[in-house]
Design an enzyme around this catalytic site. Structure first.
Site, PDB file in Angstrom:
ATOM      1  N   ASP A  10       7.526   0.520  -9.140  1.00  0.00           N
ATOM      2  CA  ASP A  10       6.153   0.073  -9.392  1.00  0.00           C
ATOM      3  C   ASP A  10       6.210  -1.233 -10.178  1.00  0.00           C
ATOM      4  O   ASP A  10       6.811  -1.296 -11.252  1.00  0.00           O
ATOM      5  CB  ASP A  10       5.436   1.158 -10.213  1.00  0.00           C
ATOM      6  CG  ASP A  10       3.938   0.940 -10.288  1.00  0.00           C
ATOM      7  OD1 ASP A  10       3.228   1.915 -10.578  1.00  0.00           O
ATOM      8  OD2 ASP A  10       3.477  -0.202 -10.094  1.00  0.00           O
ATOM      9  N   ASP A 118       2.128  -2.758  -4.483  1.00  0.00           N
ATOM     10  CA  ASP A 118       3.133  -2.897  -5.545  1.00  0.00           C
ATOM     11  C   ASP A 118       3.888  -1.614  -5.857  1.00  0.00           C
ATOM     12  O   ASP A 118       4.532  -1.530  -6.892  1.00  0.00           O
ATOM     13  CB  ASP A 118       2.446  -3.407  -6.821  1.00  0.00           C
ATOM     14  CG  ASP A 118       1.769  -2.295  -7.585  1.00  0.00           C
ATOM     15  OD1 ASP A 118       1.095  -1.474  -6.948  1.00  0.00           O
ATOM     16  OD2 ASP A 118       1.913  -2.243  -8.810  1.00  0.00           O
ATOM     17  N   GLU A 119       3.838  -0.642  -4.986  1.00  0.00           N
ATOM     18  CA  GLU A 119       4.368   0.665  -5.344  1.00  0.00           C
ATOM     19  C   GLU A 119       5.002   1.340  -4.134  1.00  0.00           C
ATOM     20  O   GLU A 119       4.451   1.287  -3.039  1.00  0.00           O
ATOM     21  CB  GLU A 119       3.179   1.511  -5.809  1.00  0.00           C
ATOM     22  CG  GLU A 119       3.505   2.561  -6.816  1.00  0.00           C
ATOM     23  CD  GLU A 119       2.238   3.296  -7.220  1.00  0.00           C
ATOM     24  OE1 GLU A 119       2.218   4.498  -7.067  1.00  0.00           O
ATOM     25  OE2 GLU A 119       1.284   2.634  -7.668  1.00  0.00           O
TER      26      GLU A 119
END
Length: 375
Positions: A10, A118-119
Site C-alpha cells: 500500500d 495504490d494497493e
DNA sequence: ATTGAAGTACACG
DNA sequence: CTAACGCGTGTACTTCAAT
C-alpha cells in the site's frame, strides 16, 4: 506447513506523495488532495492528506470544508487521476517484475489482486514453495517468512528507486492479517505477522480496524460491550448470529485471526456508473436533465468501449438534507441497446422529479452489467 | 420453495 | 451553531411478485 503467505502492499498517502514528488517545493508542508475547498464552502471531501496535514487532524474522507477550517494555509490540490493512474501502472509492473525474480524455473508465478490505484495483495505461497525442497524441512517454516520479508523489501526498494515513492508492506497468513500489518507498518515500513502470532496480533485491536467492520457495525458492537477484537470472542456465536445473521460466522473466524478469502487475480466488472453532486441544490429542469443525459451518455460510452451488455439501470437521487433514493428497471434479457438504457434511465429520473418537490443535491445512473457479457 | 426485481444500507479506497 | 459528508464499486438484506 500449508499456511499461505500473503503480502499486502500500500503506497503511503499515495496522491499526496505523488504531488510532492512532482512539486518538491511542497516538501515539509501540509498537502491536501481532494475537492476544491472554495474558501471553506466546498462540498466535497479529502482524498488524501500527507503526514504534515494529518498533524492538523486532516484525513481521508474528511469534508473539505472541515479540512479548510483546520488548516487554511495547507496546499489544496485537485486530484490528477491521469497522473496517479500512469504512476500506478508503473508501480504494479515493478511489483510483477520483482515477483518474477522469485519464481523458480523461469516460470512466472503471479497471484496478485489489485484493490485500487495504490494497493494490492500478492499470494507468494507458490513462489516460496521451492524452499521446501531446497531446505531442511524444519528450517522451511522459519525461512519462508524471512524470504517473504526479503521480497517485500525488494519491492519497496525498487518502487523507491524507480518511482521515488514510499510504500509499506504487511505480510501474514491471510489477507486480513497482511492488511492490518501493513497499516501498522506505515509509513515506510514492513511488518510480518506469522501464523502463530496472528491471534494475539488481532486481539487488542479496536474492532473497527477489522476489514468489513465500519462505523455502523462498530457502533452496534460497542453498544453491546464489544470494543476490541478480544471482546468479540467472549460473546457466544449464537449471540452474534442474533445481531449480524450470516455475517456472524465470518466475524467470529476473523476475531481469531482467521480469514480464508483467496487472492483473486481476475475480477470482472459488475457495474458501471456515474454520479455528480451539484455545487448548489437545484430544481432547475434544464440543468437537471442536461446533466443527467451527460452522465447517462458517459456510462453508455464506457460500457460500449468494454463491450458490455446491461441488465439493470439504476438511477440515484439525493435531495437536500442528504435524503437518498434509488429507482431501478431491469430488462428480461441482457442487451447492448444503450439507447434504451438512456431512455429507461430518463424515465426513472423524471419520476423522481415528479414525485418529490425537494431540491436535488446529487444525481447518478448505473448499469448492472450482465454476467459473461465481456469478451 | 425458489428466483428475480426493486429498494435500502453499509463498507472501502 | 455536533454538522460538515465525493465518487465508484461491491455485497447483503428485505420485501414482494411470479414461477
Amino acid at each position: 506447513m500449508k499456511s499461505r503467505i500473503i503480502v499486502h502492499i500500500d503506497m503511503d498517502c499515495f496522491f499526496a506523495q505523488v504531488e510532492e514528488r512532482e512539486s518538491p517545493q511542497f516538501k515539509g508542508k501540509p498537502v491536501v488532495v481532494g475537492a476544491d475547498p472554495n474558501g471553506g464552502k466546498g462540498r466535497g471531501v479529502v482524498s488524501t492528506a500527507n503526514y504534515e496535514a494529518r498533524k492538523y487532524g486532516i484525513h481521508s474522507a474528511l469534508p473539505i470544508s472541515k479540512a479548510y477550517a483546520l488548516c487554511p494555509e495547507a496546499i489544496f490540490l485537485p486530484p490528477n487521476f491521469e497522473l496517479y493512474s500512469r504512476t500506478s501502472e508503473r508501480i504494479m509492473q515493478i511489483i510483477r517484475n520483482v515477483i518474477q525474480l522469485y519464481s523458480p524455473d523461469h516460470r512466472t508465478i503471479l497471484n496478485m489482486e489489485q484493490m485500487s490505484l495504490d494497493e494490492a495483495y500478492i499470494d507468494i505461497t507458490e513462489n516460496l514453495w521451492y524452499l521446501f525442497f531446497t531446505i531442511v524441512k524444519n528450517r522451511y517454516q522459519r525461512e519462508k517468512w524471512e524470504k517473504a520479508q526479503e521480497i517485500a523489501e525488494h519491492m519497496r526498494a525498487e518502487i523507491l528507486r524507480q518511482e521515488k515513492l514510499a510504500c509499506s508492506c504487511g505480510i501474514g497468513p491471510n489477507k486480513m492479517i497482511a492488511k492490518i500489518a501493513c497499516e501498522k507498518a506505515k509509513p515506510n515500513g514492513v511488518l510480518t505477522v506469522r501464523p502463530a502470532e496472528a491471534e494475539k496480533f488481532v486481539e487488542p485491536l479496536d474492532i473497527e480496524k477489522m476489514p468489513g467492520i465500519g462505523k455502523k457495525t462498530a457502533e452496534i458492537l460497542k453498544g453491546s460491550g464489544v470494543r476490541i477484537v478480544k471482546d468479540l470472542k467472549s460473546r457466544s456465536e449464537h449471540d452474534l448470529q442474533n445481531l449480524f445473521g450470516s455475517r456472524a460466522k465470518e466475524m467470529y473466524r476473523r476475531s481469531y485471526g482467521v480469514d480464508n478469502n483467496a487472492v483473486e487475480s481476475i475480477r470482472e466488472v459488475k457495474s458501471i456508473g456515474k454520479e455528480i453532486t451539484f455545487e448548489n441544490d437545484t430544481r432547475d429542469p434544464e440543468l437537471l436533465i442536461r446533466t443527467f443525459q451527460d452522465l447517462a451518455r458517459e456510462v453508455a460510452k464506457e460500457a460500449v468501449e468494454q463491450d458490455c451488455s446491461w441488465k439493470t439501470v439504476t438511477v440515484v437521487c439525493r435531495f437536500s438534507g442528504f435524503e437518498t433514493h434509488t429507482k431501478a428497471k431491469s430488462v428480461q434479457k441482457p442487451t447492448k441497446d444503450w439507447t434504451a438504457f438512456r431512455a429507461e434511465g430518463m424515465k426513472l429520473f423524471l419520476r423522481f422529479i415528479m414525485e418529490k418537490q425537494k431540491s436535488i443535491r446529487l444525481i447518478g445512473i448505473r448499469a448492472k452489467i450482465a454476467d459473461s457479457s465481456r469478451l
